[in-house]
Design a protein around this motif. Structure first.
Motif, short mmCIF file in Angstrom:
data_model
loop_
_atom_site.label_atom_id
_atom_site.label_comp_id
_atom_site.label_asym_id
_atom_site.label_seq_id
_atom_site.Cartn_x
_atom_site.Cartn_y
_atom_site.Cartn_z
N SER A 26 -129.68 -55.43 84.29
CA SER A 26 -129.95 -54.02 84.52
C SER A 26 -130.29 -53.27 83.23
CB SER A 26 -128.75 -53.37 85.20
OG SER A 26 -127.62 -53.56 84.38
N ASP A 193 -121.91 -41.07 86.06
CA ASP A 193 -122.26 -42.16 85.16
C ASP A 193 -123.74 -42.00 84.86
OD1 ASP A 193 -123.38 -44.65 84.35
OD2 ASP A 193 -121.65 -45.73 85.11
N VAL A 195 -125.65 -43.57 82.47
CA VAL A 195 -126.07 -44.60 81.52
C VAL A 195 -127.60 -44.82 81.54
CG1 VAL A 195 -125.70 -46.65 82.99
CG2 VAL A 195 -125.30 -46.79 80.53
C1 LIG Z 1 -124.15 -47.66 86.35
C2 LIG Z 1 -123.56 -48.53 85.29
N1 LIG Z 1 -122.48 -48.12 84.63
C3 LIG Z 1 -121.94 -48.87 83.65
C4 LIG Z 1 -122.46 -50.10 83.31
C5 LIG Z 1 -121.82 -50.86 82.20
O1 LIG Z 1 -122.47 -50.52 81.02
P1 LIG Z 1 -121.88 -50.57 79.56
O2 LIG Z 1 -122.56 -51.71 78.89
O3 LIG Z 1 -122.24 -49.27 78.96
O4 LIG Z 1 -120.40 -50.77 79.64
C6 LIG Z 1 -123.59 -50.58 83.97
C7 LIG Z 1 -124.16 -51.89 83.65
O5 LIG Z 1 -124.92 -52.46 84.38
C8 LIG Z 1 -124.16 -49.76 84.99
O6 LIG Z 1 -125.25 -50.15 85.66
#
Ligand SMILES: Cc1ncc(COP(=O)(O)O)c(C=O)c1O
Length: 372
Positions: A26, A193, A195
């Motif tokens: 992802s 979230d 990200v």
């Molecule tokens: C929506 C979401 N949140 C958190 C994460 C985890 O990411 P991180 O590498 O910042 O811990 C992912 C990873 O695929 C994600 O898709």
């Protein structure tokens, strides 16, 4: 307390080590470490352990918040985990000893918009009770009334992932504002979230900047191509962040020293260049996957970010049968949609280097044509 196995990670673990192409990741292709100065000096803990105060203050300005409303974490994963513990778990009174534990307003209910990244519902489910609000295909639109119906007097938090993994749906600002208002009226937080936020052409304001009930979590993993740095943060009310820090003393203590050192550079003079490169890559690759989708008469929601949720081609019972066939015959890993509660879809990640994407798409095409 019981935590469900993380289905996606277990699927990856089974196949990704031996497969030629990972078409289910992802994130975005990783930046080379040579791009950064890698010498942070002595490798002790970051002091104070929630992160360098000046750097926190810098990050806080992006949210109209103060340094004490930001805590640096080991990725978004830890940011979410600690925020959920703070909101739904119990924290002892500061001062230690065996002071009676206090539970924030005795609230332990969460409303979670799904499908979503499993951690966003599994952790609240382990800590309390969850009501899911489904996004419905093919548009995956968020029904604000359904959120209002799901919120209860004991709701501590409404959980959103925007842009969404796995569908790539980016809910517009009016929707996010309406959900924020519902949460705030009920005295609950809206945790978003974010990200994938900076992969959008025109990113919405972060939820933590919308008012006292907004909490944002994010990291440098996706939009910056720095997954291995394991550097992220949670931003929100000091109360919530303090609760998160109380748990953090038991998880990772401090953010990574190298992570913080490189994060400063990635969020500093290199930021525009990194984000531009990655947005261009995401947009070019989205078009390539769109062509693949059209060629095989499949369907998807035109996504923001680097994940697409695509319908399983005809002739397969479900996504698992399709994805298993693709990895066994073509050595390409896709993610079956049942891991997100939709067995009629598979998730494709298109943030990888262009040649690998093209090779992966052509192998999946051969597989589909062979089975047609
Ligand atoms: C929506 C979401 N949140 C958190 C994460 C985890 O990411 P991180 O590498 O910042 O811990 C992912 C990873 O695929 C994600 O898709």
């Amino acid at each position: 307390m019981e935590i469900a196995p993380f289905g996606l990670e277990r699927w990856f673990d089974k196949y990704e080590h031996d497969a030629d192409i990972m078409l289910a990741e992802s994130g975005i292709r990783s930046l080379d470490a040579s791009r950064f100065d890698l010498d942070p000096g002595k490798l002790g803990y970051v002091i104070p352990t929630n992160g360098d105060p000046d750097f926190r203050a810098e990050v806080a300005t992006r949210y109209d918040r103060t340094a004490d409303e930001v805590a640096f974490t080991c990725g978004t994963q830890e940011a979410n985990f600690l925020a959920f513990l703070s909101l739904l778990g119990e924290v002892g009174e500061q001062g230690g000893g065996d002071a009676a534990s206090i539970k924030r307003d005795s609230k332990s209910h969460a409303v979670v918009v799904t499908p979503t990244y499993q951690a966003l519902h599994a952790v609240p489910e382990a800590l309390g009770e969850v009501t899911r609000v489904p996004l419905e295909p093919p548009e995956w639109e968020l029904d604000v009334d359904a959120v209002a119906d799901a919120v209860r007097p004991d709701t501590a938090v409404v959980v959103l992932n925007n842009p969404n993994n796995p569908t790539g749906r980016y809910h517009p600002q009016e929707t996010v504002q309406a959900v924020y208002d519902i949460a705030a009226d009920a005295g609950a937080y809206l945790l978003c979230d974010e990200v994938y936020r900076l992969l959008a052409e025109d990113p919405l304001p972060p939820v933590a900047s919308m008012g006292e009930y907004g909490i944002s979590t994010t990291s440098l993993t996706k939009a910056y191509g720095l997954a291995g740095l394991r550097f992220g943060w949670v931003v929100g009310d000091e109360d919530v962040v303090d609760g998160a820090l109380q748990w953090k003393d038991y998880t990772t203590i401090s953010p990574s020293k190298i992570g913080q050192h490189v994060a400063r550079q990635a969020l500093g003079e290199q930021e525009d260049e990194i984000l531009d490169e990655n947005r261009d890559l995401a947009s070019d690759h989205r078009e390539r996957v769109q062509r693949f989708v059209d060629e095989h008469d499949l369907d998807w929601y035109d996504p923001v970010g680097v994940n697409g949720f695509v319908t399983v081609p005809d002739g397969f019972d479900d996504a698992r049968e399709f994805c298993r066939g693709v990895v066994e015959e073509e050595s390409v890993v896709l993610a079956p949609g049942d891991l997100f509660g939709h067995e009629e879809y598979f998730r494709i990640g298109f943030g990888l280097p262009t040649e690998e994407l093209e090779d992966g798409l052509s192998r999946v095409s051969s597989f589909i044509e062979r089975r047609a």
